[in-house]
Structure formats: C-alpha cells, structure tokens
Design an enzyme around this catalytic site. Structure first.
Site, PDB file in Angstrom:
ATOM      1  N   LYS A   1       0.846  -1.203   0.000  1.00 41.63           N
ATOM      2  CA  LYS A   1       0.000   0.000   0.000  1.00 41.63           C
ATOM      3  C   LYS A   1       0.880   1.252   0.000  1.00 41.63           C
ATOM      4  CE  LYS A   1      -3.804  -2.533   2.074  1.00 41.63           C
ATOM      5  NZ  LYS A   1      -4.581  -2.919   3.249  1.00 41.63           N
TER       6      LYS A   1
ATOM      7  N   GLN B   1      -4.624  -1.997   9.791  1.00 41.76           N
ATOM      8  CA  GLN B   1      -4.581  -3.298   9.105  1.00 41.76           C
ATOM      9  C   GLN B   1      -5.120  -4.390  10.030  1.00 41.76           C
ATOM     10  OE1 GLN B   1      -3.548  -3.727   5.805  1.00 41.76           O
ATOM     11  NE2 GLN B   1      -4.298  -5.805   6.043  1.00 41.76           N
TER      12      GLN B   1
ATOM     13  N   ASP C   1     -11.001   2.602   4.350  1.00 36.27           N
ATOM     14  CA  ASP C   1     -11.438   1.213   4.151  1.00 36.27           C
ATOM     15  C   ASP C   1     -12.965   1.136   4.070  1.00 36.27           C
ATOM     16  OD1 ASP C   1      -9.320  -0.487   3.786  1.00 36.27           O
ATOM     17  OD2 ASP C   1      -8.963  -0.832   5.926  1.00 36.27           O
TER      18      ASP C   1
END
Ligand code: NAP
Length: 284
Positions: A54, A98, A121
């Site tokens: 990422k 994460q 997200d």
C-alpha cells in the site's frame, strides 16, 4: 465458447494513472498532497507485506504515507488513543488499521473509532450505514474495485440478475448494496443457502466472495454470465479463486482470473478513497 479473461492488473493500472494525475491537480490547488496513515499492531508477516504494498502504491501516485508499527502487546486503549490522534491530525486524510489485530483488541471498537471522513477502508458503521441508505460516503475498497471492473467492461447492470455469494461486512454485503444501487436485481447467498449452484446459475453477474477454493463449478454458471471472483485461496497448486476457472471459462462471457483479477483493484481503490477523503476534507 471461451470467456474473455478480464485483466484486473490493466484496469488497476489505469485507475492508478488517473489518481496520479488527480493528485497533481489536488496539490496545485491545495498546496499539499493527500496523506494516508497506516497502523499495524504486532508483526504479522502477511499484514506487513500488504501494508508495504500500500505504501509503495501511494508513493507511485504521489500520495504521502506514514506508518505506525505498534508492539504486539499494545492495549485497546493505546490503539484507540492513536486512532483518535490521527483523526484530529489535520495533515492526515486517510486512516487504515490493518486487520487482523491481536486478540486483546476488539477490532470492531477500533474501526468504530476511526473518523468516518478518514475511513478509507469504508468499514465504519457510519460509512456502512450511508451505503445501506443509498448515499455512499467512503466505500470499501474491494467492493469498489468490483464495481470499477464492471464499469470498465461496460457490463449492463440495470435490470440484470446479480448473485453475490458471501455476506461479509468487508466484501459480500457492500458489493450487494452497490449492485442494488446500480439497479441490478440482487440475491445474496451464504453458508445456509439451499441449492447454491442453482441460485448462482440464474446470475447474469455472479460475484463470489466466499473463501472456499473452486466452490462454484460449471453448474453454478449461466451461459454468457459475467463472473467476478473475489476469492483468494491458497491451495496446493498456488493461489486460486472461489470459482473453478476452467469450468466457468467454458460458459461465461467474461471472468476475472485469480490472481490478476479483483486483487490488484483493492489497492487502486484505496488510493481513490484517500484522494476522495482529502478532497472532501478540503471542501470542509
Ligand atoms: P468471510 O468474512 O469469511 O465471509 C465469507 C462468506 O462466505 C460468509 O458470508 C459465509 O457465509 C460465506 N460462505 C462460506 N462458506 C460458504 C459455502 N460453502 N457456501 C456459500 N457461502 C459460504 O470472507 P471475506 O472477508 O468476505 O472474503 C471472502 C474471500 O475474498 C476470501 O477468499 C478472501 O481472501 C477474499 N478477499 C479478497 C480480497 C481481494 O483484494 N481480492 C479482499 C478481501 C477478501 P456465512 O455468513 O453464512 O458464514
């Protein structure tokens, strides 16, 4: 008949190229670049690879990224405090914690504490609620990637019969909401669905997000269907999807491969979301 194999890598590259240009324009207007903050708790090797990818993707398109690596023993309160600080930090546009997090931490509570305006997200209750309400805020990256593939392939969704296999908060449900918003007639299947194959075989657009290697075979594919395989399963012969690619290719009009289909779209859409979050914050 052999299905068109949809090139997710090429579609993702086009999205990243578009974002790169839009980041240049954003910087010219705002005098700053969009910035993503990532957080990992502990030392899960898979999480470290995902997050490193990422950061690399951010760098390629001119998005700034900062990382917070926290010790495996970090408490829920310590993580909540960091998430709160990132929410208040004017230099941060996107926050990504994460998952998974270690057992002492309640992942749902952490996600709920993320500033919804920075929730790249798209998993906070507010953004999930907005999507359910039909007025999307930030949309989860993988479902957004599925929709980008369908747009790129010019798949007609209005009135189409769409079947989504899987009802997770991360993939199945948001994909179904997005398909519904695009005026498809949507069925969601899950582990208790009776006669899964027969239901799938009605689909003009079949989205598999299950996590069971090659669960869906020829009997689950309508001739001429578009098949989007979100599954990423490690099997003896490498990575494979939830769809039996060989069997489905003989029937479908188009199909995403695994790897090289939906996978590359997820990071591309994270970049889209980070830019979108920055723009929304700039607009105030
Ligand atoms: P998940 O949270 O485990 O959800 C799986 C869903 O599949 C659940 O709704 C479950 O039903 C359903 N299911 C399980 N076994 C089934 C069966 N035999 N028949 C019908 N439905 C069944 O998984 P997820 O996070 O949504 O991920 C799904 C897959 O996508 C995984 O392979 C994951 O690795 C992959 N993925 C890929 C990307 C990407 O970037 N390409 C991103 C995210 C996920 P119940 O609700 O009834 O349990």
């Amino acid at each position: 008949m052999s299905a068109r194999v949809i090139d997710g890598k090429a579609i993702a590259a086009a999205v990243r190229e578009r974002v790169r240009g839009e980041v240049v324009a954003y910087e010219a207007e705002e005098g700053r670049v969009p910035t993503l903050a990532t957080v990992i708790v502990g030392e899960d090797p898979a999480s470290e690879i995902y997050v490193a990818n990422k950061h690399r993707a951010c760098e390629e398109v001119g998005v700034r990224s900062v990382h917070h690596g926290l010790a495996a023993g970090t408490t829920q309160n310590e993580l909540l405090e960091l998430v709160g600080q990132l929410g208040l930090d004017p230099d941060i546009d996107g926050i990504l914690v994460q998952l998974p997090v270690p057992a002492q931490i309640d992942a749902d509570a952490i996600v709920a504490a993320i500033d919804p305006g920075k929730d790249v997200d798209g998993l906070t209750p507010l953004n999930a609620g907005l999507l359910a309400h039909g007025t999307p805020g930030l949309v989860p990256c993988t479902p957004a990637g599925v929709m980008e593939i369908l747009r790129h392939e010019a798949v007609e969704l209005e009135g189409a019969e769409a079947v989504v296999v899987g009802r997770s908060k991360l993939v199945g449900v948001p994909v179904a909401r997005l398909l519904l918003a695009a005026d498809a007639t949507v069925t969601i299947c899950h582990s208790r669905t009776v006669d899964l194959a027969a239901t799938c075989a009605r689909a003009d657009v079949l989205v598999a997000a299950v996590g069971v290697p090659r669960l869906l075979g020829a009997d689950a594919i309508k001739p001429g269907a578009v098949v989007i395989d979100v599954g990423m399963n490690r099997s003896e012969d490498g990575l494979c999807g939830d769809v039996d690619f060989e069997a489905a290719s003989g029937l479908a009009w188009a199909i995403t491969p695994v790897p090289g289909g939906v996978g590359p779209m997820t990071i591309a859409m994270l970049l889209v979301n980070t830019l979108e979050a920055a723009r929304r914050r700039s607009r105030g």
